[in-house]
Write an enzyme that holds these catalytic residues in place. Structure first.
Site, PDB file in Angstrom:
ATOM      1  N   GLU A   1       0.782  -1.361   0.070  1.00 56.71           N
ATOM      2  CA  GLU A   1       0.077   0.119   0.021  1.00 56.71           C
ATOM      3  C   GLU A   1       0.762   1.293  -0.012  1.00 56.71           C
ATOM      4  O   GLU A   1       1.977   1.390   0.633  1.00 56.71           O
ATOM      5  CB  GLU A   1      -0.860  -0.035   1.308  1.00 56.71           C
ATOM      6  CG  GLU A   1      -1.922   0.807   1.140  1.00 56.71           C
ATOM      7  CD  GLU A   1      -2.924   0.660   2.440  1.00 56.71           C
ATOM      8  OE1 GLU A   1      -3.711  -0.236   2.386  1.00 56.71           O
ATOM      9  OE2 GLU A   1      -2.610   1.230   3.527  1.00 56.71           O
TER      10      GLU A   1
ATOM     11  N   HIS B   1      -6.756   4.085   5.048  1.00 57.79           N
ATOM     12  CA  HIS B   1      -6.108   3.636   6.269  1.00 57.79           C
ATOM     13  C   HIS B   1      -5.253   4.595   6.558  1.00 57.79           C
ATOM     14  O   HIS B   1      -4.677   5.542   6.040  1.00 57.79           O
ATOM     15  CB  HIS B   1      -4.872   2.418   5.772  1.00 57.79           C
ATOM     16  CG  HIS B   1      -5.811   1.049   5.554  1.00 57.79           C
ATOM     17  ND1 HIS B   1      -5.288   0.210   4.611  1.00 57.79           N
ATOM     18  CD2 HIS B   1      -7.012   0.674   5.857  1.00 57.79           C
ATOM     19  CE1 HIS B   1      -6.088  -1.055   4.526  1.00 57.79           C
ATOM     20  NE2 HIS B   1      -7.196  -0.390   5.308  1.00 57.79           N
TER      21      HIS B   1
ATOM     22  N   GLY C   1      13.328  -8.945  -7.608  1.00 54.81           N
ATOM     23  CA  GLY C   1      12.962 -10.234  -8.222  1.00 54.81           C
ATOM     24  C   GLY C   1      11.522 -10.633  -8.029  1.00 54.81           C
ATOM     25  O   GLY C   1      10.899 -11.747  -8.270  1.00 54.81           O
TER      26      GLY C   1
END
Ligand code: ACO
Ligand code: LMR
Length: 613
Positions: free
Chosen positions: A234, A276, A299
């Site tokens: 987020e 949030h 990765g």
């Protein structure tokens, strides 16, 4: 109990639920049943403001009792196997109740559901948890789930959602996110693109969660059942960079598909606070774009947008199947969780014949109805007790003259002194220490053909004789031949020379206000004959009310309907209703006297009673 440091919940885990979240508990038990658990995942509930007891829940088709404890300590002593506390305390008491749980050695994991727990308190709790080697999930979280094994509270929503997202049996994916809402969405995406979820955790949207995305990814890394990782980050904060570091250091080696939400924040000119508390980028590094780029470089499999998140998850899954890291298992036949009766009724799936029919009143709508009138209308129209009675007894709002007559019958029958059988029995019961209902009932039970209960009998006898064309004299002779008393005739005290004023009042009103009074006229002829024999064989109050009421009913209803009400005994109800007023008065009077006489303008009224009998 958790078997090792990476398994927080398995199919034997049992939890305490702090606070009376009965819906969440039922959802957990439905999940348990669908997952084929043998024991409910909730061992007990803690109700700090209540008392010890039990709460009833469904476990499949059976009903089970879940114990409720006031004290957490007591609960822990009774259920030594429980190591999870799902804390539904409000933000005010979430921290203190979590601390209380920390003090219990067997509790290993505490899930804090509340939003708005003070950040400073959360940081203290997290530090304490580390020291004690305990885990916090939350705050501001829906919780998480181990598919087919254990579900925290409301995670995954209804049982239908759970089954649709295949959360009732384990797959191979470990998922973690901040958001509970998005995790539900993600469970669905995972179900559609892989063999399903193994474990999913929502860590909660606060700036200082008790456990981080990385904490859970590292647990999943260790868990051999989990073959691939899926994560949703987020905008805001730097938690995702710890994942970048872990990827670089090869602490995470399982394939990770990850997307950081909030890329749209760049479309806004000013800094945006998302739902949030932690979802706000304070610097370039905290933006979703920067984090996605860093993850990709380290990765992780990072989609181009949330839209191809599912596609990327599917790609990784397919490659693992190809490499035989994952062997898809045959889909187990799902256990059907019975639907709640109320839900089934709402959905139109079941029907049941009503227990009985009622046609006089209705409380199913917004407002109580007497007949077809709403209660507020009854008052607007000032219908009085006579109007209410006419609706509830006769299913019709009778005209004013009739409702007034009903009220008059209640007024004249309200009491007849303390020496009559009903009052006497009520008085005896009250003096014997009985309560209001018992005293009232013992008086009421004396009502019968010789006392107050001759109203219908009189109405019936007189109307039958009248309808049969018997003259008053023939009627009296018929009754004498049968050896039966004429109901409604005779009084122990009242007589031609000591007339009953109640009878006069009723008689006069009927003569003046009723449309016609053929039965009353007939009864007065009968009275002339009986009183010529004995002067106390007057038309008594029961007789007068009954016969006048029969005249009234015959004016307002068909003869059949009028006769039906009389046969049903409706008119004795008038005496029952009226006399209950007097009997309650006698009860109160006796109880008051027991406390000692008190001064009142009417206190000089005090009868020394002798029974008339
Ligand atoms: N019809 C014909 N004759 C009667 C009636 C009557 N209703 N009531 C009394 N008698 C006669 C009796 O046959 C008896 O005759 P006898 O002396 O030739 O043998 C005589 O009158 C006295 O009879 P008792 O039963 O002693 O009369 P009492 O005055 O004690 O009873 C009572 C009064 C109970 C009301 C009686 O008249 C009766 O049973 N009436 C019919 C039922 C009735 O109307 N009850 C309601 C009363 S009002 C109220 O409770 C609010
Ligand atoms: C009453 O109203 O109670 C009476 O008429 C009966 C009685 O016995 O006096």
């Amino acid at each position: 109990m958790a078997k090792n440091d990476y398994v927080l919940f398995d199919k034997n885990t049992q939890a305490f639920i702090y606070n009376m979240q009965t819906n969440a508990v039922q959802r957990m038990l439905d999940f348990d049943y669908a997952s084929g658990r043998k024991t409910p995942s909730v061992a007990a509930m803690i109700n700090p403001t209540g008392s010890d007891g039990f709460q009833k829940f469904f476990f499949g088709l059976k009903e089970v009792l879940v114990p409720v404890y006031k004290s957490m300590k007591h609960a822990a002593a009774k259920h030594p196997n429980v190591d999870v506390m799902i804390n539904f305390a409000s933000f005010r008491s979430a921290a203190s109740s979590t601390e209380e749980a920390f003090a219990i050695p067997q509790i290993h994991t505490v899930v804090i559901i509340a939003e708005g727990v003070p950040e400073r308190r959360m940081r203290e709790l997290t530090a304490k948890a580390k020291k004690l080697n305990k885990i916090i999930i939350g705050p501001a979280t829906v919780g998480g789930i181990v598919a087919g094994q254990f579900k925290i509270g409301n995670t995954g929503g209804t049982i239908e959602n759970i089954m649709d997202s295949k959360l009732h049996r384990p797959g191979s994916v470990g998922f973690v996110s901040k958001s509970g809402g998005l995790s539900n969405e993600a469970y669905n995406i995972v179900a559609q693109n892989t063999d399903g979820l193994y474990e999913g955790i929502a860590i909660g949207g606060d700036r200082f969660p008790g456990s981080t995305l990385l904490d859970h990814l590292l647990r999943f890394e260790k868990n051999p059942e989990i073959k691939m990782l899926v994560c949703l980050g987020e905008v805001g904060g730097s938690d995702e960079y710890t994942i970048v570091e872990a990827l670089k250091k090869k602490q995470i080696t399982k394939p990770l598909v990850m997307w950081v939400t909030g890329t749209c924040s760049k479309a806004f000119k000013t800094e945006v606070q998302f739902g949030h508390a932690g979802a706000k980028a304070g610097s370039e590094a905290e933006t979703a774009d920067a984090k996605n780029a860093a993850l990709k470089a380290a990765g992780a499999v990072v989609p181009n947008s949330f839209d191809d998140y599912g596609e990327k998850i599917a790609q990784v899954y397919k490659s693992l199947v190809k490499k035989k890291v994952i062997t898809p298992k045959p889909e187990p036949t799902p256990v059907k969780v019975p639907m709640d009766y109320t839900t089934a009724v709402k959905a139109g799936l079941v029907r049941r014949p009503a227990n009985f029919i009622s046609t006089i009143s209705d409380d199913r709508g917004e407002e109580l109805k007497y007949g077809c009138l709403e209660i507020s209308d009854v008052f607007k129209r000032d219908l009085g007790i006579g109007g209410v009675l006419s609706i509830l007894w006769f299913k019709k709002l009778l005209p004013k003259y009739a409702t007034k007559f009903i009220e008059m019958t209640i007024m004249v029958t309200a009491d007849h002194g303390p020496a009559v059988s009903g009052a006497h029995n009520t008085i005896v019961a009250a003096r014997a220490g009985k309560d209001l209902i018992s005293s009232l009932v013992s008086g009421m039970l004396t009502i019968g053909p010789r006392f107050g209960g001759a109203i219908d009998g009189a109405a019936q006898l007189f109307s039958e004789a009248y309808d049969a064309g018997r003259t008053p004299q023939q009627f009296v002779d018929d009754m004498k031949a049968k050896g039966a008393n004429i109901q409604g005739i005779g009084h122990r005290v009242k007589s031609v020379h000591n007339p009953d004023m109640r009878v006069q009042i009723i008689k006069e009103y009927a003569k003046k206000q009723f449309k016609s009074t053929p039965l009353l006229d007939y009864a007065l002829e009968v009275e002339k004959i009986t009183t010529s024999k004995k002067d106390n064989l007057i038309l008594n109050v029961d007789g007068c009310i009954g016969i006048c009421f029969a005249d009234l009913l015959r004016s307002e209803f068909s003869k059949e309907e009028a006769d039906m009400y009389i046969k049903l005994g409706a008119l004795n109800g008038l005496f029952v209703l009226g006399r209950s007023i007097g009997l309650i008065g006698h009860f109160l009077d006796q109880k008051r006297l027991k406390q000692g006489l008190y001064r009142h303008p009417w206190d000089d009224i005090a009868y020394m009673v002798d029974m008339k009998e």
